[in-house]
Design a protein around this motif. Sequence first.
Motif: not given
Length: 497
Positions: A74-76, A99-101, A263-269, A334-336, A391-401
């Motif tokens: 989850n997310r906080p 809905r997330f899935r 948006e997720a791909g713009l600032e990160t790369t 953060p995860h929750a 670097f791209f996060g964790y588990g079920r919330r890992v970065c999809t890009g």
Amino acid sequence: YYRDRRLPPGPKRLPFIGNIHQVPQVLPWRTFHQWSKKYGPIMSAQFGRQTIILIADTTIARDLLDKRGSLYSNRPKLVMADDNLVKGMHILLRQYDDRFRLHQRMEAPVLSPRASSTYYPIQDLESKQLLHELLSSNDFSLHLERYSISLLYSLTYGFRVKTGNEQDVEDARRILHNFTYASRVGTWAVDAIPMLNSLPMFLAPWKRIGEELFQIESSLHMRNMNKGLKSRAWNWSKEFSVSKQGQLMPPLELAYDLGILTEAGLETTSTVMKIFILATQSYPRFISVAQREIDHVVGTDRLPTLSDKDNLPYICAVVEETLRWRSIVPGGVPHAARQEDTYMGYRIPKDATIVPLHWSMSLDEHQFDNPLEFRPERWLAGSDNDRFTNFFGYGRRVCTGRHIARNSLFVLVARILWGFDVQPPIGADGKPKTVDDMDFGSAFVSAPAPFEAVFELRNEDARRIIENEWETTEKNLDIIMDSIKEEQKSIGLDLRG
Ligand code: HEM
């Protein structure tokens, strides 16, 4: 004020506010790093009613967020950002529910490693433009941002961003800024006391701010999606809108899904690439080592391509070291906890916020010898599973890009070093200027403070090849997108659009 002794250790807290007063707005992850020296690799703190578990150790982060991923997906809850600004439609803030899935299932086919590799023709085109721009301009920040947004706009909406000065880029920057503003911890009373959000608008001025920002963002995402749907060639807007999952979503929800991916791909790369340029200024020694490898494997009469990757281990190490040296999300994403859990004898309450401290993990002296030094060689010594690599996060919330991002980073680093020596500018005193490589911003994505660098062509052959490649490359995006569609079909990917 009651402190649950079964929680991991942490600093003393005050009644009601807990530890909020001890966390600075500026570079808070450096304070958490100091705490970890005193309280250990797993700590707890209290922000108002919210329990925060801070993790400064790679193994603990993996144990909880990867191995027990379903518990920590989850997310906080950020009331201001989630309820008022994006009205529940930002994938990064969604809880791990049905809905997330649904969104995840819709996105997965276009973001898989195999699908991501078919997007190389756009990365090829945009990186050729970047090299060509660097022939006459040292404004690398603008060129890298243009690269990143154009790649994602091409894939998502079927149109390119050709100069980086377009209104679209301005709008995208503004939306990112608004999101960071609305997600700031400690800024909004309503995040500490969610009940306040049920007040009517005239008593809750923050709701009006949220509403205004929502109008700006939703109209941009809708406008862009409609352009994508009208575009002649294949793109993600078309693909998602005819998918089984997309058909179950109202148009605005679909438009947000697409808009957030861009948006997720713009600032990160672009930020990772600015950090790479920063490293060339602070630790230039690695440049000639990388160039020797490129010259040996690629030679001087063609550009490096994605298919050179397996033969360029040092360039791959430069990418890893860039991701480690200065994390773009040093305070972690953060995860929750979805349920109560016990770890190392400590209680982790349901709904606790779990923060993997990337800053502490990347700069852990036990894992990395002299961690502040940029040294790609540390990645060549063979695989060491205990090192920080998330670097791209964790588990079920890992970065999809992440597959698209990694391909971009490789191609950009290899091509820039193939063509240019990246030098420091010369100051008024006639000496090379130095740059403070610890001067970073405090936003969620933390970028280096603006600095200059000079891109000096390595030789005249490089100029000839860059100019020739840019002149002759296919620039018609419709043709490129159709060829990507054909490529996907030929490797057996299931296309819908
Ligand atoms: C070098 C570039 C990038 C880096 C370092 C990066 C890093 C991250 C990190 C650390 C997370 C949080 C994962 C977690 O919570 O455990 C994340 C999430 C995400 N990233 Fe990336 N990212 C990059 C590029 C991209 C690109 C190009 C895209 C889109 C094509 C993208 C799309 C996303 C999305 C949609 C999420 C949210 C996932 C979720 O909440 O389930 N990222 N990224």
